[in-house]
Write an enzyme that holds these catalytic residues in place. Structure first.
Site, PDB file in Angstrom:
ATOM      1  N   GLY A  23       0.840  -1.204   0.000  1.00  0.00           N
ATOM      2  CA  GLY A  23       0.000   0.000   0.000  1.00  0.00           C
ATOM      3  C   GLY A  23       0.869   1.246   0.000  1.00  0.00           C
ATOM      4  NE  ARG A  25      -1.943  -4.651  -0.972  1.00  0.00           N
ATOM      5  CZ  ARG A  25      -1.572  -3.878   0.043  1.00  0.00           C
ATOM      6  NH1 ARG A  25      -0.454  -4.105   0.660  1.00  0.00           N
ATOM      7  NH2 ARG A  25      -2.339  -2.874   0.441  1.00  0.00           N
ATOM      8  CG  ASP A  69       5.410  -7.959   7.988  1.00  0.00           C
ATOM      9  OD1 ASP A  69       6.324  -8.052   8.828  1.00  0.00           O
ATOM     10  OD2 ASP A  69       4.799  -8.932   7.519  1.00  0.00           O
ATOM     11  CB  THR A 100       2.912   0.926   5.919  1.00  0.00           C
ATOM     12  OG1 THR A 100       1.545   0.724   6.330  1.00  0.00           O
ATOM     13  CG2 THR A 100       3.802   0.576   7.107  1.00  0.00           C
ATOM     14  CG  ASP A 110      -1.415  -0.044   7.972  1.00  0.00           C
ATOM     15  OD1 ASP A 110      -2.267   0.830   7.730  1.00  0.00           O
ATOM     16  OD2 ASP A 110      -1.290  -1.083   7.306  1.00  0.00           O
ATOM     17  CG  ASP A 122       1.734  -2.479  10.267  1.00  0.00           C
ATOM     18  OD1 ASP A 122       2.634  -1.838   9.690  1.00  0.00           O
ATOM     19  OD2 ASP A 122       0.975  -3.254   9.653  1.00  0.00           O
ATOM     20  NE  ARG A 177      -2.128  -4.582   5.986  1.00  0.00           N
ATOM     21  CZ  ARG A 177      -2.500  -4.920   4.760  1.00  0.00           C
ATOM     22  NH1 ARG A 177      -3.161  -6.019   4.568  1.00  0.00           N
ATOM     23  NH2 ARG A 177      -2.190  -4.160   3.723  1.00  0.00           N
TER      24      ARG A 177
HETATM   25  O1  F6P Z   1      -1.398  -1.146   4.662  1.00  0.00           O
HETATM   26  C1  F6P Z   1      -2.031   0.018   4.259  1.00  0.00           C
HETATM   27  C2  F6P Z   1      -3.510  -0.218   4.092  1.00  0.00           C
HETATM   28  O2  F6P Z   1      -4.107   0.992   3.648  1.00  0.00           O
HETATM   29  C3  F6P Z   1      -4.244  -0.750   5.311  1.00  0.00           C
HETATM   30  O3  F6P Z   1      -4.508   0.265   6.251  1.00  0.00           O
HETATM   31  C4  F6P Z   1      -5.471  -1.355   4.690  1.00  0.00           C
HETATM   32  O4  F6P Z   1      -6.017  -2.354   5.499  1.00  0.00           O
HETATM   33  C5  F6P Z   1      -4.931  -1.918   3.402  1.00  0.00           C
HETATM   34  O5  F6P Z   1      -3.741  -1.197   3.111  1.00  0.00           O
HETATM   35  C6  F6P Z   1      -5.837  -1.833   2.207  1.00  0.00           C
HETATM   36  O6  F6P Z   1      -5.209  -2.499   1.166  1.00  0.00           O
HETATM   37  P1  F6P Z   1      -5.604  -2.412  -0.369  1.00  0.00           P
HETATM   38  O7  F6P Z   1      -4.901  -1.224  -0.945  1.00  0.00           O
HETATM   39  O8  F6P Z   1      -5.076  -3.687  -0.938  1.00  0.00           O
HETATM   40  O9  F6P Z   1      -7.087  -2.281  -0.424  1.00  0.00           O
END
Ligand code: F6P
Length: 319
Positions: free
Chosen positions: A11, A72, A103, A125, A127, A129, A171
């Protein structure tokens, strides 16, 4: 180390661009050549590379998102995908990789380190985390975005004397909710790291109402469930008119704050320094304002902790 590649993965987060800029400019300053891989590991596997010069990273320090795009990649998780990435590196004479991401991105960098590439991770990120750093790039900006939303929702909550549930990203981590909730004066902050019985949350809301509070703001981190479900239960059990706002992807965008730009610049410069020193299979981070190095394996084992005292303080201040 003569030639390195930088990529952003997972992300996106505000501050990735200043991190790319810092990596590229520091590396060139120290006499290295730099490639950027588009679309994260996907681009690395497919040789989708950009030869970067000082000008390639001009005028991006203030921009959200990532000029290298992010993705990803499922294919990169396979042994064949990683071998392909290594082949591309060999073909281009690339000896070092800087990965800006979370991560999952670091796990990829660890796998490539095991195949012989020198790798360093920069935590990027929203998050917050990742163990091994007090702050990840993008977190500070995301908290400010949430705070701006809370302030605006507070205006309408006051006018209509309503209860508002605001769902934040993160997340499985509650830091965005905790920091924005404390800064925004939320009545209740519901995060995965702290399981407060629902009855207590209701009790606090009713208590506040009794002492004259006309509206309430409740922050729910996505890791504990849907804001909608919490809003329904709260309305049912208190009888207060309750509305919900899911903030979603606005939390990932926007111009990075000064803090995120400085953090990104420092971590980017440090990542290059570590590659020059021959370090590999590590992430950079910041702890108590000092730049730190943590082996990837260590960061996978440890868990980023929230600050318990902030959580307790938020409760005290919302009585
Ligand atoms: O890791 C960043 C994040 O925005 C999280 O807060 C969220 O859960 C996730 O990515 C959403 O992912 P995607 O972009 O795959 O919808």
């Amino acid at each position: 180390m003569k030639r390195i590649v930088v990529l952003t993965s997972g992300g996106d987060a505000p501050g990735m661009n200043p991190a790319i800029r810092a990596v590229v400019r520091s590396a060139i300053y120290h006499g290295m050549e730099v490639y950027g891989a588009y679309h994260g590991y996907h681009g690395l596997m497919n040789g989708d590379l950009l030869r970067m010069d000082l000008g390639s990273v001009g005028d991006i320090i203030h921009r959200g998102g990532t000029m290298l795009y992010s993705a990803r990649s499922e294919e990169f998780k396979t042994a064949a995908g990683r071998e392909r990435a290594m082949e591309v590196c060999h073909q281009h004479g690339i000896e070092g990789l800087v990965v800006i991401g979370g991560d999952g991105s670091f796990r990829g960098a660890h796998a490539l380190a095991e195949l012989g590439l020198h790798t360093v991770g920069i935590p990027g990120t929203i998050d917050n985390d990742i163990a091994g750093t007090d702050f990840t790039i993008g977190f500070h900006t995301a908290v400010n975005t949430v705070l701006d939303a809370i302030d605006k929702i507070r205006d309408t909550a006051t006018s209509h004397e309503r209860t508002y549930v605001i769902e934040t990203m993160g997340r499985n981590a509650g830091d965005i909710a905790l920091w924005a909730g404390l800064a925004g004066g939320a009545e209740t902050i519901i995060i995965p790291e702290k399981q407060e019985p629902f009855e207590q949350i209701i009790e606090r809301l009713l208590h506040g109402h009794k002492r004259g509070k006309k509206h309430s703001i409740i922050i729910v981190a996505e890791g504990v469930g849907k804001g909608d479900d919490f809003a329904k239960r709260i309305q049912e059990e208190t009888g207060f008119e309750t509305r919900v706002t899911v903030l979603g992807y606005i939390q990932r965008g926007g111009s990075p704050t000064a803090y995120d730009r400085v953090l990104a610049s420092r971590l980017g410069g440090y990542a290059v320094q570590l590659l020059m020193e021959g370090k590999s299979d590590v992430m950079v981070g910041i702890q108590q304002n000092q730049l730190m190095v943590t082996p990837f394996l260590q960061s996978f084992e440890d868990v980023h902790q929230i600050d318990d005292s902030m959580y307790e303080l938020a409760k005290i201040l919302s009585i």
